[in-house]
Design an enzyme around this catalytic site. Structure first.
Site, short mmCIF file in Angstrom:
data_model
loop_
_atom_site.label_atom_id
_atom_site.label_comp_id
_atom_site.label_asym_id
_atom_site.label_seq_id
_atom_site.Cartn_x
_atom_site.Cartn_y
_atom_site.Cartn_z
N HIS A 214 36.20 46.49 37.09
CA HIS A 214 36.35 45.12 37.58
C HIS A 214 37.14 45.09 38.89
CE1 HIS A 214 38.64 41.18 37.50
NE2 HIS A 214 37.39 40.79 37.58
N GLU B 93 44.41 37.03 37.70
CA GLU B 93 43.24 36.61 36.93
C GLU B 93 43.46 36.85 35.44
OE1 GLU B 93 38.49 37.75 36.56
OE2 GLU B 93 39.55 38.15 38.43
N GLU C 269 34.84 45.97 41.65
CA GLU C 269 33.97 44.83 41.95
C GLU C 269 34.63 43.91 42.98
OE1 GLU C 269 33.51 40.55 40.32
OE2 GLU C 269 33.24 41.97 38.67
N HIS C 270 35.92 43.63 42.79
CA HIS C 270 36.65 42.81 43.76
C HIS C 270 36.71 43.48 45.13
CE1 HIS C 270 38.81 39.46 41.53
NE2 HIS C 270 38.11 40.04 40.58
#
Length: 446
Positions: free
Chosen positions: A70, A150, A73-74
């Protein structure tokens, strides 16, 4: 007016039949470097959905680096050798489109939805970040703070999210599905540039990727562009075989109680280990899909009737099963007790209702109604180019094929009451289950 109504009625009767007969116009091929391409044509609007899926998700992360899939991905929205940080998304927006990305246990995907005549621009930018990412220590620190925030917002600040996370951690003894996709906080804080680049170098290669393009395109046009932009990227000869730690036999039911002062509505959750959809052998998953609908898929489901209407012990009940998974998944139940009903009483009522269902079996008329509803949903889903692309991408990254996706609607229609009950007998087994109570702090049963 009467004649018009008759014509409309005739069309309503004929349209579903025609739609069922027509399959998605799907073309698939493989580039010389091993990249798989799927093209789904839909020429009703000049719009295209361009997606690149990688067969790498959080369950493929190395031990001790949870959240790196993840995190990466950022980071792919930062600079490349030809694009400045944020330029890809800004370009998409300037051309009237939208873009985003998402990470799951089994895959990471990047997409743009835009006018069909902008497809080449999307391929040029997306192929660039497949191999030319340019990271800096400042990027790492900034985005690490972003993913930590997040997690704070979506998980740490939500009692139900923390509860669900603990349920999965207890469900899986040895498999990485027990680790949250976003990562454990203490490991997320240690993620660095070496972790990100190592994952990128291994998995972000054309022979580990699937390009899915749906909308107003032709296979010939997509192939020409795919060869031009993706086909020139070298494959990774050292791409490892996709293997994971296997889940051992589960032989004891487990229970947990999660207490949190922020809980507004206590509830009971139950999960069972369950088989996933397997290529060429989707019948059991189809039976489990329909079992979930029969038991708790809506206002006419078995648990709703027994628990909400007959005994009025719960105000909400749900059963769900997500079979599109590379490895064993879960079959889940949730009940929310009515006012004045304890969690123990709600759980007992749920168990009693399930036991009664196991004795009575499936109502053939209800099953027939559910199949018709599913058929209608599948027909309407063909109007959504986003959903079509996602359906094929999700399937292909979890071990299924285009043929499996095409066969799925008819496999669902062929499921019998006996198939459903056989699946229920196999999956609804207490020794593979986890039962959880989400309660307000210091409560034990209210």
């Amino acid at each position: 007016m009467t004649r018009m109504r008759a014509m409309l009625a005739s069309l309503m009767l004929l349209s579903p039949v025609a739609a069922v007969a027509a399959e998605d116009p799907v073309t698939t091929f493989v580039l010389d470097n091993g990249m798989q391409v799927v093209v789904v044509e839909d020429h009703r609007a000049p719009v295209v959905q361009h997606m690149v899926w990688y067969r790498a998700g959080s369950a493929d992360e190395p031990i001790g680096a949870s959240g790196v899939a993840h995190f990466l991905e950022h980071l792919l929205f930062k600079a490349t050798d030809t694009l400045e940080a944020g330029e890809l998304s800004a370009t998409v927006a300037a051309n009237g489109g939208r873009d985003n990305a998402f990470t799951s246990y089994d895959y990471t995907a990047y997409f743009q939805r835009i006018a069909a005549d902008r497809l080449e621009l999307m391929m040029r930018m997306e192929s660039d970040r497949m191999r030319n990412i340019r990271l800096t220590l400042e990027n790492i620190e900034t985005e690490r703070d972003v993913i930590i925030e997040e997690r704070n917002q979506r998980t740490e600040n939500s009692a139900s999210a923390l509860f669900s996370e603990q349920m999965r951690a207890v469900q899986y003894h040895n498999h990485r599905y027990g680790v949250p996709v976003i990562g454990w906080m203490h490991e997320m804080r240690t993620l660095d540039i070496d972790d990100a680049l190592a994952f990128y170098e291994i998995y972000y290669s054309p022979n580990n990727a699937i390009l899915v393009v749906s909308g107003d395109v032709t296979p010939e046009g997509v192939k020409e562009l795919a060869d031009k932009y993706y086909g020139v990227i070298p494959s990774n000869p050292d791409l490892p075989t996709r293997s994971r730690s296997e889940e051992p036999p589960q032989t004891a039911e487990r229970r947990l109680v999660f207490r949190d002062a922020r809980v507004a509505q206590p509830y009971v959750s139950r999960s069972y280990l369950a088989p996933e959809r397997d290529s060429g052998s989707q019948e059991e998953a189809a039976a489990l899909t329909l079992l979930a609908e029969v038991l708790g898929g809506g206002t006419t489901s078995y648990l709703t009737e027994k628990l909400q209407f007959d005994t009025q012990t719960v105000v909400y009940s749900s059963v769900y099963y997500r079979g599109t998974s590379l490895d064993d998944t879960t079959f889940n139940m949730i009940v929310v007790p009515a006012p004045g009903v304890t969690l123990q009483e709600a759980e007992d009522a749920m168990d009693a209702a399930v036991a009664q269902f196991m004795e009575e079996g499936v109502d053939p008329e209800q099953l027939d109604r559910l199949k018709k509803q599913m058929r209608a949903q599948q027909i309407y889903a063909r109007d959504n180019v986003d959903g079509i692309a996602q359906r094929y991408g999700t399937a292909l990254t979890t071990g299924l094929t285009v043929d499996d996706v095409k066969a799925w609607p008819e496999i669902l229609q062929a499921v019998t009451p006996e198939d459903i009950m056989a699946a229920a007998e196999k999956v609804i087994v207490r020794k593979t289950s986890v039962t959880g109570w989400l309660v307000r702090d210091e409560e034990t049963g209210k």
